[in-house]
Design a protein around this motif. Structure first.
Motif, short mmCIF file in Angstrom:
data_model
loop_
_atom_site.label_atom_id
_atom_site.label_comp_id
_atom_site.label_asym_id
_atom_site.label_seq_id
_atom_site.Cartn_x
_atom_site.Cartn_y
_atom_site.Cartn_z
N LEU A 11 -8.09 -5.63 -13.80
CA LEU A 11 -7.08 -5.84 -14.89
C LEU A 11 -6.25 -4.87 -14.71
O LEU A 11 -6.31 -3.75 -14.53
N VAL A 12 -4.86 -5.30 -14.85
CA VAL A 12 -3.88 -4.69 -14.81
C VAL A 12 -2.79 -4.78 -15.84
O VAL A 12 -2.74 -6.18 -15.89
N GLN A 13 -1.86 -4.00 -16.38
CA GLN A 13 -0.83 -4.36 -17.07
C GLN A 13 0.29 -4.98 -16.36
O GLN A 13 0.63 -4.67 -15.06
N ALA A 14 1.14 -5.93 -17.08
CA ALA A 14 2.39 -6.36 -16.30
C ALA A 14 3.29 -5.24 -15.80
O ALA A 14 3.27 -4.18 -16.47
N GLY A 15 3.74 -5.56 -14.74
CA GLY A 15 4.60 -4.38 -13.90
C GLY A 15 3.76 -3.86 -12.98
O GLY A 15 4.28 -2.74 -12.06
N GLY A 16 2.26 -3.69 -13.19
CA GLY A 16 1.53 -2.96 -12.10
C GLY A 16 1.14 -3.47 -10.70
O GLY A 16 1.86 -4.64 -10.59
N SER A 17 0.51 -3.05 -9.95
CA SER A 17 0.04 -3.39 -8.76
C SER A 17 -1.22 -3.35 -8.53
O SER A 17 -2.04 -2.65 -9.09
N LEU A 18 -1.92 -4.20 -7.50
CA LEU A 18 -3.10 -4.25 -6.99
C LEU A 18 -3.00 -4.67 -5.53
O LEU A 18 -1.92 -5.27 -5.31
N ARG A 19 -4.08 -4.23 -4.85
CA ARG A 19 -4.17 -4.71 -3.48
C ARG A 19 -5.74 -5.55 -3.24
O ARG A 19 -6.44 -4.98 -3.34
N LEU A 20 -5.60 -6.65 -2.82
CA LEU A 20 -6.61 -7.42 -2.39
C LEU A 20 -6.96 -7.33 -0.98
O LEU A 20 -6.12 -7.04 -0.22
N LEU A 79 -7.80 -8.75 6.17
CA LEU A 79 -6.80 -9.56 5.67
C LEU A 79 -6.39 -8.76 4.30
O LEU A 79 -7.27 -8.39 3.63
N SER A 80 -5.10 -8.47 3.94
CA SER A 80 -4.72 -7.77 2.82
C SER A 80 -3.57 -8.56 1.79
O SER A 80 -2.71 -9.13 2.45
N LEU A 81 -3.58 -8.25 0.62
CA LEU A 81 -2.59 -8.78 -0.16
C LEU A 81 -1.94 -7.68 -0.99
O LEU A 81 -2.78 -7.40 -2.12
N GLN A 82 -0.73 -6.98 -0.93
CA GLN A 82 -0.58 -6.16 -1.83
C GLN A 82 0.50 -6.84 -2.85
O GLN A 82 1.24 -7.47 -2.28
N MET A 83 0.16 -6.80 -4.11
CA MET A 83 0.71 -7.28 -5.16
C MET A 83 1.45 -6.25 -6.06
O MET A 83 0.85 -5.42 -6.52
N ASN A 84 2.80 -6.47 -6.06
CA ASN A 84 3.48 -5.47 -6.99
C ASN A 84 4.36 -6.17 -8.10
O ASN A 84 4.48 -7.46 -8.01
N ASN A 85 4.55 -5.55 -9.10
CA ASN A 85 5.47 -6.07 -10.20
C ASN A 85 4.70 -7.25 -10.84
O ASN A 85 5.11 -8.40 -10.84
N LEU A 86 3.48 -7.26 -11.12
CA LEU A 86 2.59 -8.41 -11.54
C LEU A 86 3.27 -8.65 -12.87
O LEU A 86 3.42 -8.01 -13.83
N LYS A 87 2.59 -10.20 -13.05
CA LYS A 87 3.10 -10.80 -14.25
C LYS A 87 2.03 -11.59 -14.69
O LYS A 87 0.96 -11.59 -14.16
N PRO A 88 1.95 -11.66 -15.99
CA PRO A 88 0.72 -12.37 -16.74
C PRO A 88 0.73 -13.87 -16.13
O PRO A 88 -0.62 -14.17 -15.87
#
Length: 124
Positions: A11-20, A79-88
């Motif tokens: 769970l992350v707030q909008a604008g945040g980042s996660l790495r899968l 394999l990785s997926l860097q996700m930045n500036n996440l949106k709802p």
């Protein structure tokens, strides 16, 4: 038999980042095109990104270009997926995928192996 195991959702707030991350148990990992799909509630599974085994080139669906980065480490079978500036609207279950087929844009029928999925939730 190929096993793909994802991790890194949450769970992350909008604008945040996660790495899968996706760990693959296959000796020929380096010969598969690898990618990520996602599926939101009530929607079809959709292509997100891919990285090709031969060229190392990448492809992204238009909605994530400039925000997501896919990468692979053939030495570590990951394999990785860097996700930045996440949106709802990025909220979905994300699936790691492996395909022996070369496509400019993948659909689920092109995929040979799937991971079990990891939930990504973006709050507004």
């Amino acid at each position: 038999q190929v096993q793909l195991v994802e991790s890194g959702g949450g769970l992350v707030q909008a604008g945040g980042s996660l790495r899968l991350s996706c760990a693959a148990s296959v000796r020929t990992f380096s010969r598969y095109n690898m990618g990520w799909f996602r599926q939101a509630p009530g929607k079809e599974r959709e292509f997100v990104a891919a990285v090709y085994w031969l060229s190392g080139n990448t492809r992204y669906t238009s909605s994530v270009k400039g925000r997501f980065t896919i990468s692979r480490d053939n030495a570590k079978n990951t394999l990785s997926l860097q996700m930045n500036n996440l949106k709802p609207e990025d909220t979905a279950v994300y699936y790691c995928a492996a395909s022996a087929k070369g496509r400019d844009y993948y659909v689920p029928d092109d995929i040979d192996y799937w991971g079990q999925g990891t939930q990504v939730t973006v709050s507004s």
